[in-house]
Design a protein around this motif. Structure first.
Motif: not given
Length: 194
Positions: A13-15, A21-25, A134-140, A167-173
């Protein structure tokens, strides 16, 4: 990407996205919606879905490629994802409504293809509407998407909507949030600019 079944997402998922947010350009011109950022593209229309009582934005609707993609970002526990449990809940809800649902492995990992009964509407075919969950688990965090329209049956439209989802970026905070809480969404700073 490997052919192995990934139980809760896309493997790398990271690539491939959706991104944290930490992985976004940082130089890409994202539309900032608070809990998510969306990369504008030709033909994309954005809608915010607002809860009437609270006036809180509860989902982002993206109209693209003759399809709809509704997305919601949720807080998730550090140790495990939410997609497996969420799929079970969606399956039960659809069956209770008299619909049919099947789990399959798609380009975004495990997903549900559902036939949901509807009274009327543009997507109603013989009183049923097709939807892909559809769903994707990311960091937290966990990002859930519901795909409707052409991308439920048309391979080309599906590929375009899957690319949009990735292409969506999740901003967890950094603030603590209970798992399954919706990560707050907000109006974009300059509505109408893409």
């Amino acid at each position: 990407m490997s052919d192995e079944l990934q139980p809760t997402g896309t493997g790398d998922r990271a690539s491939t996205g959706p991104f944290d947010e930490a992985e976004a350009n940082p130089v890409r011109p994202y539309i900032d919606l608070g809990g998510i950022k969306v990369l504008p593209r030709e033909g994309l229309n954005l809608r915010l879905e607002v809860e009437e009582q609270t006036k809180r934005i509860v989902a982002v609707g993206l109209d693209y490629a003759d399809s709809t993609l509704q997305v919601q970002p949720f807080a998730a526990p550090r140790s495990s994802g939410l997609w497996e449990e969420t799929r079970d809940q969606i399956r039960q809800q659809i069956r209770q409504q008299g619909g049919r649902v099947e789990e399959r492995h798609g380009p975004l990992g495990a997903e549900l293809l559902a036939e949901v009964p509807v009274v009327s509407g543009p997507d109603a075919v013989a009183g049923k509407r097709l939807a892909r969950f559809v769903g994707v688990d990311g960091p937290r965090w966990f990002l859930r998407g519901v795909i409707g329209g052409a991308a439920t049956t048309d391979v080309e439209a599906a590929a375009r909507v899957e690319d949009l989802f990735r292409s969506i970026v999740v901003v967890r905070g950094g603030s603590p949030m209970p798992p399954r809480d919706l990560i707050p969404l907000k109006m974009p700073a300059a509505p109408g600019t893409a």
